[in-house]
Design a protein around this motif. Structure first.
Motif, PDB file in Angstrom:
ATOM      1  N   LYS A   1      -7.633   8.528  -2.957  1.00  0.00           N
ATOM      2  CA  LYS A   1      -8.388   7.272  -3.010  1.00  0.00           C
ATOM      3  C   LYS A   1      -7.686   6.122  -2.309  1.00  0.00           C
ATOM      4  O   LYS A   1      -8.255   5.060  -2.142  1.00  0.00           O
ATOM      5  N   ASN A   2      -6.433   6.321  -1.892  1.00  0.00           N
ATOM      6  CA  ASN A   2      -5.657   5.281  -1.206  1.00  0.00           C
ATOM      7  C   ASN A   2      -5.367   5.728   0.220  1.00  0.00           C
ATOM      8  O   ASN A   2      -5.414   6.924   0.523  1.00  0.00           O
TER       9      ASN A   2
ATOM     10  N   ARG B  99       1.151   2.914  -3.383  1.00  0.00           N
ATOM     11  CA  ARG B  99      -0.013   3.620  -3.910  1.00  0.00           C
ATOM     12  C   ARG B  99      -0.008   5.043  -3.358  1.00  0.00           C
ATOM     13  O   ARG B  99      -0.013   5.261  -2.161  1.00  0.00           O
TER      14      ARG B  99
ATOM     15  N   THR C  45      -1.413   5.897   9.790  1.00  0.00           N
ATOM     16  CA  THR C  45      -2.163   5.761   8.546  1.00  0.00           C
ATOM     17  C   THR C  45      -3.501   6.486   8.688  1.00  0.00           C
ATOM     18  O   THR C  45      -4.128   6.429   9.744  1.00  0.00           O
TER      19      THR C  45
ATOM     20  N   ASN D 213       3.415   8.606   1.474  1.00  0.00           N
ATOM     21  CA  ASN D 213       3.102   8.217   0.093  1.00  0.00           C
ATOM     22  C   ASN D 213       2.305   9.328  -0.599  1.00  0.00           C
ATOM     23  O   ASN D 213       1.199   9.135  -1.057  1.00  0.00           O
TER      24      ASN D 213
ATOM     25  N   PRO E 247      -8.794   6.714   3.365  1.00  0.00           N
ATOM     26  CA  PRO E 247      -9.297   7.683   2.376  1.00  0.00           C
ATOM     27  C   PRO E 247     -10.551   8.394   2.880  1.00  0.00           C
ATOM     28  O   PRO E 247     -11.447   7.784   3.452  1.00  0.00           O
TER      29      PRO E 247
ATOM     30  N   THR F 291      -1.292   9.040  -2.762  1.00  0.00           N
ATOM     31  CA  THR F 291      -2.534   9.731  -2.407  1.00  0.00           C
ATOM     32  C   THR F 291      -2.238  11.202  -2.160  1.00  0.00           C
ATOM     33  O   THR F 291      -1.077  11.619  -2.177  1.00  0.00           O
TER      34      THR F 291
ATOM     35  N   LEU G 284       0.808  -1.213   0.000  1.00  0.00           N
ATOM     36  CA  LEU G 284       0.000   0.000   0.000  1.00  0.00           C
ATOM     37  C   LEU G 284       0.842   1.264   0.000  1.00  0.00           C
ATOM     38  O   LEU G 284       0.382   2.323  -0.420  1.00  0.00           O
TER      39      LEU G 284
ATOM     40  N   ASN H  89      -6.945  13.137   4.375  1.00  0.00           N
ATOM     41  CA  ASN H  89      -6.630  12.326   3.199  1.00  0.00           C
ATOM     42  C   ASN H  89      -7.751  12.538   2.185  1.00  0.00           C
ATOM     43  O   ASN H  89      -8.867  12.082   2.380  1.00  0.00           O
TER      44      ASN H  89
ATOM     45  N   GLU I 118       1.329  11.961  -3.530  1.00  0.00           N
ATOM     46  CA  GLU I 118       1.251  11.845  -4.978  1.00  0.00           C
ATOM     47  C   GLU I 118       2.189  12.816  -5.694  1.00  0.00           C
ATOM     48  O   GLU I 118       2.853  12.463  -6.658  1.00  0.00           O
TER      49      GLU I 118
END
Length: 182
Positions: free
Chosen positions: A60-61, A27, A85, A116, A88, A29, A24, A57, A118
């Motif tokens: 979508k991840n 991916r 964490t 993570n 979404p 976000t 994950l 957040n 984007e």
């Protein structure tokens, strides 16, 4: 019938194994920070200020914050908030504690979040504040440090040693006898 049940369980097991192996953190976000780049009102030197940043957040991840680095040792992140964490569409409060004892005047601090994201490798939270010395008496750094150590009950001295010790050695120290009292 028995054969179809076994093949069905096998297919479900294979699908479960492949989907559970998805990393994950790969991916990406996006995250929004409510009221970044804040300007706080002045505080007296030695006062503590709690700061809270709302992280949302909007991707979508899952948002995975892997590390938090502060620009100064005077900023402490809440316990257990070094990595977390955010699902979404959800948000989380990141709380920090700022100790102004070691700063006087205008200070600007950065909190760097690694995760993570984007569009970047990291995101920065920024705030500034004016730390005003007490008008009656301003303690220097050594006095503030001594008060901090005394406030901890002197336990640090037992673990780290006495602060009045030299804390280093020179080459000529090896040539001296241990019986010299110099």
């Amino acid at each position: 019938m028995k054969y179809s049940y076994i093949s069905y369980c096998f297919i479900v097991g294979v699908i479960f194994i492949f989907t559970s192996c998805v990393d994950l953190s790969k991916r990406k976000t996006t995250m929004e920070v409510e009221d970044n780049e804040r300007h706080y009102y002045p505080i007296l030197a030695g006062q503590q200020k709690d700061l809270s940043f709302r992280l949302k957040n909007v991707g979508k991840n899952p948002l995975m914050i892997t590390d938090i680095i502060t620009s100064c040792g005077c900023l402490k992140v809440d316990e257990g908030a070094g990595a977390f964490t955010v699902p979404p569409g959800k948000e989380r409060l990141l709380t920090l504690s700022y100790n102004s004892a070691k700063n006087i005047g205008y200070v600007k601090h950065y909190i760097t979040l690694y995760g993570n994201f984007e569009d970047a490798l990291y995101k920065e939270l920024v705030f500034d504040i004016n730390v005003v010395p007490n008008a009656m008496y301003t303690k220097d750094y050594e006095e503030l440090y001594s008060d901090d150590i005394k406030g901890q009950g002197g336990f640090k001295e037992f673990v780290d040693g006495d602060a009045s010790n030299k804390g280093y050695y020179m080459d000529e120290d090896f040539s001296k006898s241990i019986h010299d009292n110099k």
